[in-house]
Design a protein around this motif. Structure first.
Motif, mmCIF file in Angstrom:
data_model
loop_
_atom_site.group_PDB
_atom_site.id
_atom_site.type_symbol
_atom_site.label_atom_id
_atom_site.label_comp_id
_atom_site.label_asym_id
_atom_site.label_seq_id
_atom_site.Cartn_x
_atom_site.Cartn_y
_atom_site.Cartn_z
ATOM 1 N N ASP A 1 0.863 -1.185 0.000
ATOM 2 C CA ASP A 1 0.000 0.000 0.000
ATOM 3 C C ASP A 1 0.901 1.237 0.000
ATOM 4 O O ASP A 1 1.823 1.348 0.806
ATOM 5 N N LEU A 2 0.661 2.154 -0.976
ATOM 6 C CA LEU A 2 1.477 3.366 -1.071
ATOM 7 C C LEU A 2 1.209 4.274 0.124
ATOM 8 O O LEU A 2 0.056 4.477 0.521
ATOM 9 N N ASP A 3 2.281 4.839 0.683
ATOM 10 C CA ASP A 3 2.157 5.743 1.832
ATOM 11 C C ASP A 3 1.848 7.153 1.355
ATOM 12 O O ASP A 3 2.527 7.695 0.479
ATOM 13 N N LYS A 4 0.840 7.745 1.958
ATOM 14 C CA LYS A 4 0.507 9.161 1.729
ATOM 15 C C LYS A 4 0.327 9.474 0.246
ATOM 16 O O LYS A 4 0.802 10.470 -0.277
ATOM 17 N N PHE A 5 -0.375 8.559 -0.446
ATOM 18 C CA PHE A 5 -0.678 8.816 -1.861
ATOM 19 C C PHE A 5 -1.762 9.868 -2.019
ATOM 20 O O PHE A 5 -1.748 10.666 -2.953
#
Length: 755
Positions: free
Chosen positions: A607-611
């Motif tokens: 899961d991408l962080d702070k997308f």
């Protein structure tokens, strides 16, 4: 008049009609020759007009340039030298100009391209007097032809020079080069008798080709002359035929006026092109003599032929009797219809063909009318009337139903015979049964129509040599019938199917006599495309295969549609990565393989962080571009056998179907971490830093089925996020909420579960 003279009267009328036709035709041919020649002369005169107009405009521009430069030259210390140099350059650049002059207000040459003319006075010349009288600075004055001081016939073009006060200040003059115009006039001559002339607007001949010294300078604009009529008509082009004023011989003449409106010429020039009448009609006169001779021979031969025909009449009757015997032997019936008594006379073959008995027929022997199908009797009568009225040949095929119930096609052919007075007396003809032929023709028409259908068809012999292809085959594969016939279907092989595929195909044909299936073929241009192929074996009476018939249907669009549906169903439209459905299918297959082989597999949830802040700051377009860039880096971190899937907005899943231990999955996670550390430079110049939280689950340690393994990989991912993001975590049972609080076993940054 005795009846035997009637054919001679008819012959005389025919010959008279033919003679009239020949006379009219010869007159028409002469008119066509004259019209064609006039059109050709008009076209050639147009060529001269175009070229002379171009030269006149160039000369006019040169004169205008000199007028413009005169004040400049006058104000320069070396103005005279400059003027002479410029004028000589202009003359050299224009082959149609012999001399360029600048005359002052008194007519004295002050500038010239020829030094010997400097200081001479030409005030009495027309090319000086015309500008003097006009005072129109825009007019181009065309002088009458004159002999120059160099004893050369010439025409001068001049323009008025105005002084500072608007009064007459002199003239600039260009003497036209006759030799250049002679070349132009000679270039359009296509026969020796053709004559080309250039005539001044007052009627004086300026140039002639071929050169005729006795006509140069001659005025041909006399009352009633062609030139006078042409100028008075004010039409640009006129055609004449008759005695010419210049030479006194009979000619075809075309006159064309040259006077471009943009040049404001005070006098026009007239182009005269002509052909000698006697030379023009030489071949026509020869043809007329030949036709007259042919007509005389025809009259002689036709008279002899009529005599011979009457002499042979008796012999033809004997020939008809012999023909009757021959047709009976061939199964053809002979019949005769008496136009006066309306009675039919049949031979025995006719009764056999129609299935009737001679002794049972009525007096007129027209019982066969009852055998005709509805509407056929009307056709027979119409054909008979056509023979009588328009003397057409009787050739009719009709249907009958015989008394035994058989439906038959009968073909009747006949000729009309007349009595000695020429009146129609009888029809004599033959009849034959053409039922079998008609049925074969119908079968052939049906087969031909079926063969030229919209589907590609190829017919080969038993050795697979192509015998015939239809137009649809040519449209599909690019090979014409000539290119395909004589070759084998191997020219269509794309090479995508191996020999075993073709062996199985021919095995099926030998067993069942037919085969159909999908195959890749090759177009003539080398392009490969899928087709649905159907092959049918055709056997002869002996049971052996004699031919093969193959049909081809292009299924390119269908395959493309299937591929598009597959793409939409199993792939993410933004990144092109497998979607959740395809991931589940591959995970199921990988689990099944791992269970069979007792091997391990890894499942990574990322899961991408702070997308979301990136998406909100730069917009959804930039966010989509960033997701595609992330997908490309993820794919670069795994093997070809591994799967990278996008299952949500900023969620990705990696499936590693074959690993040795959990450390292999951790190595992949660390490789992904390193790949994402580099900033992303987007198309609009933004530089974005991105990190991800990754959870890892290993089969069989962390789950025995897809659902359990997926749940644990997701739990590990959330543990990595809870531990501070930008890290990965391998699943452990303590990650479950029932065993420990969230993040209890995420570990510090230097634990094996963190990057």
């Amino acid at each position: 008049m005795a009846p035997q003279w009637r054919p001679w009267l008819l012959l005389a009328l025919c010959l008279g009609g033919l003679g009239t036709y020949l006379a009219v035709n010869l007159a028409r041919d002469r008119t066509q020759i004259a019209v064609a020649e006039q059109e050709r002369l008009s076209a050639q005169s147009r060529v001269i007009e175009v070229n002379l107009t171009r030269q006149l405009r160039a000369i006019n521009l040169a004169l205008e340039s000199i007028i413009t430069d005169l004040p400049y030259w006058a104000g320069q210390p070396d103005g005279k030298a400059r003027a002479i140099h410029q004028i000589k350059s202009m003359e050299a650049s224009m082959p149609s100009v012999r001399t360029l002059l600048v005359l002052d207000a008194n007519g004295t040459v002050i500038q010239s391209s020829r030094a010997q003319l400097m200081g001479l006075n030409f005030s009495q010349r027309d090319y000086f007097q015309a500008p003097l009288r006009s005072l129109n600075a825009q007019a181009l004055h065309v002088s009458a032809p004159f002999k120059s001081v160099m004893n050369v016939f010439s025409v001068a073009l001049s323009r008025t020079v105005l002084n500072a006060n608007g009064g007459f200040g002199g003239a600039v003059v260009a003497n036209v080069e006759p030799a250049d115009i002679e070349i132009l006039l000679n270039s359009v001559r296509y026969v020796d008798d053709m004559r080309s002339m250039l005539v001044h607007g007052d009627g004086t001949i300026f140039v002639s080709q071929p050169a005729l010294d006795n006509v140069i300078g001659k005025n041909v604009s006399l009352p009633g002359s062609f030139v006078r009529q042409h100028l008075q008509s004010q039409r640009p082009v006129n055609h004449f035929e008759g005695i010419t004023q210049s030479t006194g011989d009979k000619r075809f003449v075309v006159l064309r006026t040259i006077q471009p409106t943009d040049l404001a010429m005070n006098k026009p020039l007239v182009v005269s092109l002509s052909r000698e009448s006697r030379a023009l009609f030489t071949y026509w006169q020869r043809d007329a003599r030949n036709q007259l001779l042919a007509f005389g021979l025809l009259a002689l031969l036709s008279s002899w032929g009529l005599w011979f025909y009457r002499r042979q009449r008796l012999q033809r009757r004997l020939s008809q009797q012999r023909l009757k015997l021959a047709t009976e032997a061939a199964g053809v019936g002979i019949w005769e219809f008496d136009l006066k008594s309306r009675r039919y006379h049949w031979d025995s073959a006719m009764f056999e063909l129609f299935g009737l008995k001679p002794r049972l027929t009525n007096e007129r022997n027209d019982d066969w009318h009852q055998l005709l199908l509805p509407g056929e009797l009307a056709r027979v009568k119409a054909a008979t009337r056509a023979v009588l009225k328009r003397r057409e040949a009787f050739n009719l095929t009709f249907q009958i139903r015989r008394q035994d119930g058989e439906l038959r096609f009968m073909r009747n052919r006949a000729t009309l015979h007349r009595d000695e007075r020429g009146a129609p007396s009888r029809l004599i003809g033959t009849a034959e049964d053409v039922t079998e032929r008609k049925l074969r023709e119908a079968d052939l028409r049906i087969a031909a129509a079926a063969f030229e259908c919209q589907e590609s068809i190829m017919v080969t012999d038993a050795n697979q040599t192509t015998l015939r292809v239809n137009q649809a085959f040519t449209a599909l594969f690019g090979y014409s019938a000539e290119e395909a016939v004589g070759r084998t279907p191997r020219i269509l092989q794309s090479g995508r199917q191996d020999p075993a595929y073709y062996a199985a195909m021919w095995g099926g044909i030998k067993r069942s006599g037919a085969w159909q299936g999908e195959i890749w073929d090759r177009h003539k241009n080398g392009r490969h495309f899928p087709v649905w192929l159907s092959i049918t074996a055709v056997s002869g009476d002996d049971g052996l295969v004699s031919h093969y018939v193959a049909t081809h249907t292009d299924i390119t669009l269908r395959k493309a549609a299937e591929e598009e549906i597959k793409q939409l169903a199993f792939y993410d439209p933004l990144t092109g990565l497998p979607n959740r459905r395809l991931l589940q299918d591959r995970l199921h297959q990988a689990m099944s393989q791992a269970k069979r082989e007792r091997s391990r597999l890894g499942l990574l949830f990322l899961d991408l962080d702070k997308f979301k802040p990136v998406n909100d700051t730069f917009g959804h377009g930039v966010g989509d571009e960033l997701l595609r860039a992330v997908a490309q880096r993820l794919q670069a971190c795994v093997r070809e056998s591994d799967t990278v899937a996008r299952v949500g907005g900023d969620e990705f899943v990696l499936l590693l179907p074959v690993i040795e231990a959990a450390i292999d999955a951790s190595a992949v996670a660390r490789k992904i971490h390193d790949a994402l550390m580099a900033p992303f430079t987007l198309s609009q110049g933004q530089s974005v830093h991105m990190s991800a939280s990754t959870g890892i689950a290993i089969y069989p340690e962390h789950g025995s089925d897809e659902a359990e393994l997926t749940q644990h990989a997701d739990a590990a991912m959330y543990e990595a996020k809870a531990g501070g993001r930008d890290r990965f975590a391998v699943y452990a049972p303590k990650f479950e909420p029932a065993n420990a609080p969230s993040g209890a076993d995420a570990g510090p940054a230097d634990t094996p579960g963190t990057p």
